[in-house]
Write a protein that holds these residues in place. Structure first.
Motif, PDB file in Angstrom:
ATOM      1  N   ASN A 199      -2.921 -72.271 -79.811  1.00  0.00           N
ATOM      2  CA  ASN A 199      -1.545 -72.133 -80.287  1.00  0.00           C
ATOM      3  C   ASN A 199      -1.374 -70.873 -81.126  1.00  0.00           C
ATOM      4  O   ASN A 199      -2.305 -70.438 -81.813  1.00  0.00           O
ATOM      5  N   GLU A 200      -0.181 -70.318 -81.082  1.00  0.00           N
ATOM      6  CA  GLU A 200       0.185 -69.222 -81.966  1.00  0.00           C
ATOM      7  C   GLU A 200       1.660 -69.371 -82.314  1.00  0.00           C
ATOM      8  O   GLU A 200       2.475 -69.689 -81.449  1.00  0.00           O
ATOM      9  N   ALA A 201       1.985 -69.151 -83.575  1.00  0.00           N
ATOM     10  CA  ALA A 201       3.367 -69.251 -84.028  1.00  0.00           C
ATOM     11  C   ALA A 201       3.659 -68.107 -84.980  1.00  0.00           C
ATOM     12  O   ALA A 201       2.777 -67.635 -85.711  1.00  0.00           O
ATOM     13  N   LEU A 202       4.894 -67.666 -84.986  1.00  0.00           N
ATOM     14  CA  LEU A 202       5.326 -66.563 -85.843  1.00  0.00           C
ATOM     15  C   LEU A 202       6.616 -66.955 -86.543  1.00  0.00           C
ATOM     16  O   LEU A 202       7.594 -67.328 -85.899  1.00  0.00           O
ATOM     17  N   LEU A 203       6.587 -66.876 -87.864  1.00  0.00           N
ATOM     18  CA  LEU A 203       7.773 -67.111 -88.683  1.00  0.00           C
ATOM     19  C   LEU A 203       8.297 -65.756 -89.143  1.00  0.00           C
ATOM     20  O   LEU A 203       7.563 -64.973 -89.754  1.00  0.00           O
ATOM     21  N   PHE A 204       9.528 -65.447 -88.832  1.00  0.00           N
ATOM     22  CA  PHE A 204      10.055 -64.122 -89.151  1.00  0.00           C
ATOM     23  C   PHE A 204      11.499 -64.254 -89.616  1.00  0.00           C
ATOM     24  O   PHE A 204      12.145 -65.279 -89.439  1.00  0.00           O
ATOM     25  N   SER A 248      -4.044 -71.325 -84.072  1.00  0.00           N
ATOM     26  CA  SER A 248      -4.870 -72.528 -84.203  1.00  0.00           C
ATOM     27  C   SER A 248      -5.449 -72.907 -82.851  1.00  0.00           C
ATOM     28  O   SER A 248      -4.922 -72.527 -81.799  1.00  0.00           O
ATOM     29  N   ILE A 249      -6.527 -73.657 -82.911  1.00  0.00           N
ATOM     30  CA  ILE A 249      -7.133 -74.237 -81.725  1.00  0.00           C
ATOM     31  C   ILE A 249      -7.418 -75.704 -82.020  1.00  0.00           C
ATOM     32  O   ILE A 249      -7.891 -76.040 -83.115  1.00  0.00           O
TER      33      ILE A 249
END
Length: 268
Positions: free
Chosen positions: A19-24, A58-59
């Motif tokens: 998983n990958e997430a970006l808060l912008f 995360s993994i």
């Protein structure tokens, strides 16, 4: 908030997720078409693009070694230092991890689950240096784990359905929480460390609040739409609100009767 996920199932009883997430955000920030693309790396876009953000990767994995046993875990990385070329590289790793297991019908005890889980999130995780929009908060509540950061938590217990109409559970929780908070300013004490020395800070950080809690719950649903719930709890805490030598104990419970009318209105 943009995110993407890759699910892999290398074996029948093993699943792995990446998983990958970006808060912008920021003043006059609009949606970015780049962040709709599911196959690019958000972290690279955030590092090289004109707009900043706070990325978390995360993994996670779930494994069933037997039909009645589930083992799962998650490793989350907010910031991880690989180089040691300057004072900024002394920044502590901002990570979180979780491991747990569930055993169904232990010793042929039909309708019963035993479970256990350990969670740990370091200080400054979910926090950001680029502005208030890089803090993983929504309406002052954590977007990630409900405890935020700078804590660890042990949870063990059991659930039982002796009959379809009956359900009861018993859980024990031990929690340690330091002074770190997502809403805190992002401090950088490692920048003041002389060259050649290392920086280390304890976990959890500062005065540590320690809490033990036991919960017992009994549910009875004699008919569809009618539910009776009895809950009892016991709490014992030390250094409450991260204040030294402040202790508190509490015990209590409640009885609840709820009705579902036409599956649309609930009365309690």
């Amino acid at each position: 908030l943009s995110g993407h996920r890759l699910d892999i199932k290398p074996a029948r009883f093993l699943r792995i997720g990446i998983n990958e997430a970006l808060l912008f955000g920021g003043r006059d920030q609009s949606y970015s078409l780049f962040l709709i693309n599911p196959v690019i790396f958000f972290h690279g876009e955030q590092m090289n693009g004109p707009d900043g953000g706070n990325t978390i990767g995360s993994i996670d994995a779930t494994w069933m070694p037997r039909a009645d046993v589930t083992v799962y875990g998650n490793l989350m990385i907010d910031d991880f230092q690989l180089e040691k070329s300057g004072p900024g590289d002394l920044e502590p790793d901002q990570i979180g991890w979780l491991v747990g297991a569930n055993w169904a019908d232990p010793f042929d005890w039909t309708g019963t689950d035993w479970f256990g889980e350990y969670t740990r999130v370091t200080n400054r995780t979910y926090n950001g240096q680029g502005g208030a929009w890089e803090k993983w908060l929504h309406r002052r509540q954590p977007i990630g784990h409900f405890l935020g950061n700078d804590f660890d938590r042990v949870l063990v217990g059991m659930r039982c359905w002796p009959k379809p109409q009956w359900f009861w559970s018993l859980t024990y929780e031990h929690r340690r929480r330091g002074e770190g908070r997502i809403e805190n300013p992002f401090d950088t004490p490692w920048m003041d460390v002389p060259i050649g020395e290392n920086y280390h800070e304890p976990f959890p950080f500062g005065v540590v609040e320690s809490t033990n809690r036991i919960d017992c719950e009994l549910n009875w649903m004699p008919f569809w739409g009618i539910r009776t719930r009895l809950a009892l709890y016991w709490i014992d805490g030390k250094n409450i609100e991260n204040t030294s030598n402040v202790s508190r104990s509490d015990r209590g419970g409640f009885l609840e009767l709820s009705f579902d009318l036409l599956n649309s209105i609930r009365l309690r």
